[in-house]
Enzyme design. Sequence first.
Site, PDB file in Angstrom:
ATOM      1  N   LYS A  41      57.907  -9.682 -47.910  1.00  0.00           N
ATOM      2  CA  LYS A  41      57.005  -8.603 -48.313  1.00  0.00           C
ATOM      3  C   LYS A  41      56.788  -7.644 -47.142  1.00  0.00           C
ATOM      4  O   LYS A  41      57.186  -7.928 -46.008  1.00  0.00           O
ATOM      5  CB  LYS A  41      55.679  -9.175 -48.801  1.00  0.00           C
ATOM      6  CG  LYS A  41      54.903  -9.953 -47.751  1.00  0.00           C
ATOM      7  CD  LYS A  41      53.633 -10.538 -48.343  1.00  0.00           C
ATOM      8  CE  LYS A  41      52.861 -11.322 -47.277  1.00  0.00           C
ATOM      9  NZ  LYS A  41      51.589 -11.854 -47.797  1.00  0.00           N
ATOM     10  N   TYR A 259      41.984  11.916 -24.776  1.00  0.00           N
ATOM     11  CA  TYR A 259      40.902  12.503 -25.560  1.00  0.00           C
ATOM     12  C   TYR A 259      39.543  11.936 -25.173  1.00  0.00           C
ATOM     13  O   TYR A 259      39.403  10.730 -24.917  1.00  0.00           O
ATOM     14  CB  TYR A 259      41.127  12.229 -27.048  1.00  0.00           C
ATOM     15  CG  TYR A 259      42.157  13.120 -27.698  1.00  0.00           C
ATOM     16  CD1 TYR A 259      41.989  14.497 -27.760  1.00  0.00           C
ATOM     17  CD2 TYR A 259      43.300  12.562 -28.258  1.00  0.00           C
ATOM     18  CE1 TYR A 259      42.931  15.312 -28.357  1.00  0.00           C
ATOM     19  CE2 TYR A 259      44.258  13.369 -28.877  1.00  0.00           C
ATOM     20  CZ  TYR A 259      44.067  14.748 -28.918  1.00  0.00           C
ATOM     21  OH  TYR A 259      45.001  15.540 -29.513  1.00  0.00           O
TER      22      TYR A 259
END
Length: 365
Positions: A41, A259
């Site tokens: 998966k 940032y």
Amino acid sequence: MTEPTSIGHGGRLTIDLASLRANWRHLAEVADCPETAAVIKADAYGCGIAKAAPALWREGCRTFFVAHLSEALTAREAVPDAAIYVLNGFPPGSAPAYRSADLRPVLGSSDEIAEWAAANRNEGVIRPAAFHVDTGMNRLGLSVPEALSLAGDPVVAEAGIDLLMSHLVNAEVEGDPLTGRQVADFAKLRAAYPNLRASLANSSGDFLPACRTDLARPGYALYGGNPRPGHDNPMRPVVRLDAGILQVRAVEAGATAGYNARWTAPGPRRLATLSLGYADGFPRSSTGRGEALVGGVRCPFVGTVSMDLIILDVTAVPEHALYRGAPATLIGDRLDLDTVGRNAGTIGYEILTGLGRRYERVYRD
């Protein structure tokens, strides 16, 4: 990294299919079950169904598990003759799509069982499915009493159920009492359905003799994750991530980086910038916690991890190893998946399945 990364990508993701196959062999030996499947998966945990499934098939794997119908269709193209189970049940009205591709839903409710049985009757062909019973996860599946009440009901045979399964909650913790309760409940279910094959063991469950049944279904460990936290990892690494340094700069004490100026240089520092970030699968939570290896030296992430860029403190790296294009390793060597996950405040599963599509992908076998 022995080769420069592609000029079109921020990093190179190398996937070792030989190690993937070796891990499947090892897990099959450890599980000591009549059959060992593979969970593929999330695009084979980020490694690519189209490459991983055929490699596992060549090694002898014949049964695969995915989460969604779309993944199952990709897997069907990759391994045309495999048994493919879809873990997340099937949406109402989707039986024709499953049947046209010879896919097997994992049925987790009376409604799902009834709908699949009706599709079998309407077509006049009984196609197989799995029976999911919840023994403690409380996500999907019939409750144990519900499942026991269906024993002997003709609908079970009409639905073509050939596999009884449940999902372990805490198999990675040895001696966990919840696992003991799940094993006991699953034993009751097996006694009620003696003609069905049974599957309980996941990657960690493969190492617990009480969880071994007819079909093991490892996932994370196939791709190099440690199924036994607190012990040495018995699996071979499958994924490696390298990136080239874009730029190196010197900063003085008091300079900030990234940032919001969340990092301040405590003294003169050398910083290096890599061309990848949270859009490439490195969570923003890696800020101040993540690391990369440059010249064999662990270099911490500084400043906020941004969408496309990560800054490293490379002050401790020898000068000769610092240059434009110099290799930095973000997954590999001493930075295994579980370490990278811990450094991001999460787990290796999330790192592995979140690796973005912007990397240059190289498959080795």
